[in-house]
Design a protein around this motif. Sequence first.
Motif, PDB file in Angstrom:
ATOM      1  N   LYS A  97      70.328 -41.110  55.759  1.00 42.51           N
ATOM      2  CA  LYS A  97      71.020 -41.439  54.507  1.00 42.51           C
ATOM      3  C   LYS A  97      70.029 -41.559  53.347  1.00 42.51           C
ATOM      4  O   LYS A  97      70.324 -41.127  52.231  1.00 42.51           O
ATOM      5  CB  LYS A  97      71.823 -42.729  54.658  1.00 42.51           C
ATOM      6  N   ILE A  98      68.865 -42.132  53.601  1.00 40.32           N
ATOM      7  CA  ILE A  98      67.844 -42.229  52.554  1.00 40.32           C
ATOM      8  C   ILE A  98      67.307 -40.839  52.214  1.00 40.32           C
ATOM      9  O   ILE A  98      67.110 -40.508  51.044  1.00 40.32           O
ATOM     10  CB  ILE A  98      66.718 -43.194  52.982  1.00 40.32           C
ATOM     11  N   SER A  99      67.118 -40.011  53.223  1.00 41.24           N
ATOM     12  CA  SER A  99      66.678 -38.637  52.986  1.00 41.24           C
ATOM     13  C   SER A  99      67.692 -37.878  52.126  1.00 41.24           C
ATOM     14  O   SER A  99      67.317 -37.137  51.205  1.00 41.24           O
ATOM     15  CB  SER A  99      66.459 -37.924  54.317  1.00 41.24           C
ATOM     16  N   VAL A 100      68.963 -38.077  52.391  1.00 40.06           N
ATOM     17  CA  VAL A 100      70.019 -37.444  51.580  1.00 40.06           C
ATOM     18  C   VAL A 100      69.977 -37.982  50.144  1.00 40.06           C
ATOM     19  O   VAL A 100      70.118 -37.221  49.187  1.00 40.06           O
ATOM     20  CB  VAL A 100      71.410 -37.649  52.221  1.00 40.06           C
ATOM     21  N   ALA A 101      69.746 -39.292  49.990  1.00 41.75           N
ATOM     22  CA  ALA A 101      69.634 -39.879  48.650  1.00 41.75           C
ATOM     23  C   ALA A 101      68.425 -39.294  47.909  1.00 41.75           C
ATOM     24  O   ALA A 101      68.489 -39.056  46.700  1.00 41.75           O
ATOM     25  CB  ALA A 101      69.546 -41.399  48.727  1.00 41.75           C
ATOM     26  N   GLU A 111      61.474 -28.899  37.535  1.00 43.07           N
ATOM     27  CA  GLU A 111      61.547 -28.546  38.949  1.00 43.07           C
ATOM     28  C   GLU A 111      60.807 -29.638  39.704  1.00 43.07           C
ATOM     29  O   GLU A 111      59.614 -29.847  39.487  1.00 43.07           O
ATOM     30  CB  GLU A 111      60.862 -27.215  39.223  1.00 43.07           C
ATOM     31  N   LEU A 112      61.517 -30.338  40.567  1.00 39.92           N
ATOM     32  CA  LEU A 112      60.926 -31.422  41.362  1.00 39.92           C
ATOM     33  C   LEU A 112      60.952 -31.030  42.824  1.00 39.92           C
ATOM     34  O   LEU A 112      61.987 -30.590  43.345  1.00 39.92           O
ATOM     35  CB  LEU A 112      61.706 -32.729  41.150  1.00 39.92           C
ATOM     36  N   PHE A 113      59.816 -31.197  43.467  1.00 35.19           N
ATOM     37  CA  PHE A 113      59.696 -31.002  44.904  1.00 35.19           C
ATOM     38  C   PHE A 113      59.313 -32.348  45.494  1.00 35.19           C
ATOM     39  O   PHE A 113      58.368 -32.986  45.010  1.00 35.19           O
ATOM     40  CB  PHE A 113      58.621 -29.958  45.232  1.00 35.19           C
ATOM     41  N   VAL A 114      60.037 -32.805  46.494  1.00 34.73           N
ATOM     42  CA  VAL A 114      59.773 -34.103  47.116  1.00 34.73           C
ATOM     43  C   VAL A 114      59.177 -33.883  48.498  1.00 34.73           C
ATOM     44  O   VAL A 114      59.721 -33.108  49.296  1.00 34.73           O
ATOM     45  CB  VAL A 114      61.069 -34.938  47.225  1.00 34.73           C
ATOM     46  N   ILE A 115      58.070 -34.547  48.748  1.00 34.59           N
ATOM     47  CA  ILE A 115      57.441 -34.522  50.064  1.00 34.59           C
ATOM     48  C   ILE A 115      57.445 -35.959  50.575  1.00 34.59           C
ATOM     49  O   ILE A 115      56.745 -36.809  50.026  1.00 34.59           O
ATOM     50  CB  ILE A 115      56.005 -33.973  49.995  1.00 34.59           C
ATOM     51  N   ILE A 116      58.277 -36.220  51.567  1.00 36.52           N
ATOM     52  CA  ILE A 116      58.377 -37.565  52.145  1.00 36.52           C
ATOM     53  C   ILE A 116      57.407 -37.654  53.313  1.00 36.52           C
ATOM     54  O   ILE A 116      57.455 -36.828  54.229  1.00 36.52           O
ATOM     55  CB  ILE A 116      59.812 -37.859  52.631  1.00 36.52           C
ATOM     56  N   ILE A 117      56.536 -38.662  53.275  1.00 36.58           N
ATOM     57  CA  ILE A 117      55.634 -38.883  54.405  1.00 36.58           C
ATOM     58  C   ILE A 117      56.352 -39.654  55.504  1.00 36.58           C
ATOM     59  O   ILE A 117      56.307 -39.275  56.661  1.00 36.58           O
ATOM     60  CB  ILE A 117      54.356 -39.629  53.962  1.00 36.58           C
ATOM     61  N   ASN A 118      57.031 -40.751  55.109  1.00 38.93           N
ATOM     62  CA  ASN A 118      57.708 -41.555  56.113  1.00 38.93           C
ATOM     63  C   ASN A 118      58.782 -42.405  55.444  1.00 38.93           C
ATOM     64  O   ASN A 118      58.658 -42.752  54.268  1.00 38.93           O
ATOM     65  CB  ASN A 118      56.721 -42.465  56.845  1.00 38.93           C
ATOM     66  N   ILE A 119      59.806 -42.730  56.207  1.00 40.58           N
ATOM     67  CA  ILE A 119      60.866 -43.659  55.803  1.00 40.58           C
ATOM     68  C   ILE A 119      60.918 -44.737  56.875  1.00 40.58           C
ATOM     69  O   ILE A 119      61.094 -44.428  58.054  1.00 40.58           O
ATOM     70  CB  ILE A 119      62.233 -42.960  55.702  1.00 40.58           C
ATOM     71  N   VAL A 120      60.747 -45.985  56.456  1.00 43.59           N
ATOM     72  CA  VAL A 120      60.759 -47.121  57.387  1.00 43.59           C
ATOM     73  C   VAL A 120      61.958 -47.987  57.041  1.00 43.59           C
ATOM     74  O   VAL A 120      62.095 -48.435  55.902  1.00 43.59           O
ATOM     75  CB  VAL A 120      59.456 -47.939  57.289  1.00 43.59           C
ATOM     76  N   TRP A 145      57.423 -43.349  51.252  1.00 42.20           N
ATOM     77  CA  TRP A 145      56.344 -42.926  50.370  1.00 42.20           C
ATOM     78  C   TRP A 145      56.055 -41.458  50.600  1.00 42.20           C
ATOM     79  O   TRP A 145      56.437 -40.882  51.614  1.00 42.20           O
ATOM     80  CB  TRP A 145      55.098 -43.798  50.558  1.00 42.20           C
ATOM     81  N   GLY A 146      55.393 -40.870  49.599  1.00 40.23           N
ATOM     82  CA  GLY A 146      55.061 -39.459  49.675  1.00 40.23           C
ATOM     83  C   GLY A 146      54.597 -38.947  48.328  1.00 40.23           C
ATOM     84  O   GLY A 146      53.931 -39.660  47.582  1.00 40.23           O
ATOM     85  N   TRP A 147      54.996 -37.699  48.019  1.00 42.82           N
ATOM     86  CA  TRP A 147      54.601 -37.068  46.758  1.00 42.82           C
ATOM     87  C   TRP A 147      55.814 -36.499  46.046  1.00 42.82           C
ATOM     88  O   TRP A 147      56.762 -36.030  46.687  1.00 42.82           O
ATOM     89  CB  TRP A 147      53.625 -35.919  47.004  1.00 42.82           C
ATOM     90  N   HIS A 148      55.737 -36.528  44.739  1.00 39.00           N
ATOM     91  CA  HIS A 148      56.667 -35.803  43.871  1.00 39.00           C
ATOM     92  C   HIS A 148      55.834 -34.754  43.140  1.00 39.00           C
ATOM     93  O   HIS A 148      54.930 -35.106  42.381  1.00 39.00           O
ATOM     94  CB  HIS A 148      57.317 -36.720  42.833  1.00 39.00           C
ATOM     95  N   LYS A 149      56.098 -33.489  43.410  1.00 39.49           N
ATOM     96  CA  LYS A 149      55.442 -32.413  42.671  1.00 39.49           C
ATOM     97  C   LYS A 149      56.402 -31.985  41.564  1.00 39.49           C
ATOM     98  O   LYS A 149      57.549 -31.638  41.836  1.00 39.49           O
ATOM     99  CB  LYS A 149      55.136 -31.244  43.607  1.00 39.49           C
ATOM    100  N   TYR A 188      52.505 -36.462  41.787  1.00 43.89           N
ATOM    101  CA  TYR A 188      52.493 -37.916  41.782  1.00 43.89           C
ATOM    102  C   TYR A 188      52.610 -38.428  43.207  1.00 43.89           C
ATOM    103  O   TYR A 188      53.374 -37.882  44.006  1.00 43.89           O
ATOM    104  CB  TYR A 188      53.695 -38.472  40.999  1.00 43.89           C
ATOM    105  N   ARG A 189      51.905 -39.491  43.494  1.00 43.02           N
ATOM    106  CA  ARG A 189      52.153 -40.249  44.719  1.00 43.02           C
ATOM    107  C   ARG A 189      53.260 -41.234  44.379  1.00 43.02           C
ATOM    108  O   ARG A 189      53.337 -41.710  43.244  1.00 43.02           O
ATOM    109  CB  ARG A 189      50.903 -41.012  45.153  1.00 43.02           C
ATOM    110  N   TYR A 190      54.123 -41.519  45.333  1.00 42.76           N
ATOM    111  CA  TYR A 190      55.182 -42.495  45.071  1.00 42.76           C
ATOM    112  C   TYR A 190      55.344 -43.436  46.260  1.00 42.76           C
ATOM    113  O   TYR A 190      55.015 -43.109  47.388  1.00 42.76           O
ATOM    114  CB  TYR A 190      56.518 -41.811  44.741  1.00 42.76           C
TER     115      TYR A 190
END
Length: 157
Positions: free
Chosen positions: A13-17, A74-83, A92-96, A112-114
């Motif tokens: 659900k967080i990934s979908v958000a 154009e936003l690309f999201v790279i998720i490292i992990n969801i806890v 946390w991860g990156w927003h390109k 950006y790191r987020y």
Amino acid sequence: MCGPPVSREDQEKISVAKTEYREAYNTGDVERLLSVFAPAFTDFSDGEPSFYGEEARRALRLRTEELFRRYSVELFVIIINIVVKGDFAYDWGWHKVRLTDRKTGEAADTKYRYFETWQKENHAWKISYIITNKELPPRMLPEEAGRPAEVGAKGAA
């Protein structure tokens, strides 16, 4: 076993958000973006003053309305992990980000790191806290203890 089991459903659900977050930027949709945030959240975005509560929502609205007027995003999201821990989660991860100026067509890329915290409200996950900072080039730390690390191309700190 300690604590509640990891909820793959909540992670999904967080990934979908986060997908909604990305698509809100990519389509220039302020309302869609705001829908991912809790009614009162904390905003520590890079290069911006910090805002809290309902003021954060207003600041995000004003900032993104101006951004979408001036640029195609154009936003690309790279998720490292969801806890997920009950009704609280963090990721946390990156927003390109690629911004293309609507007048000149010039494009600029920033990474950006987020870090975000999430709260569950009526079975929906919302961002309650966001921190971003620009990704900087890596640098080597000194080999000797007490020796300052070099700063930039000009020399020691």
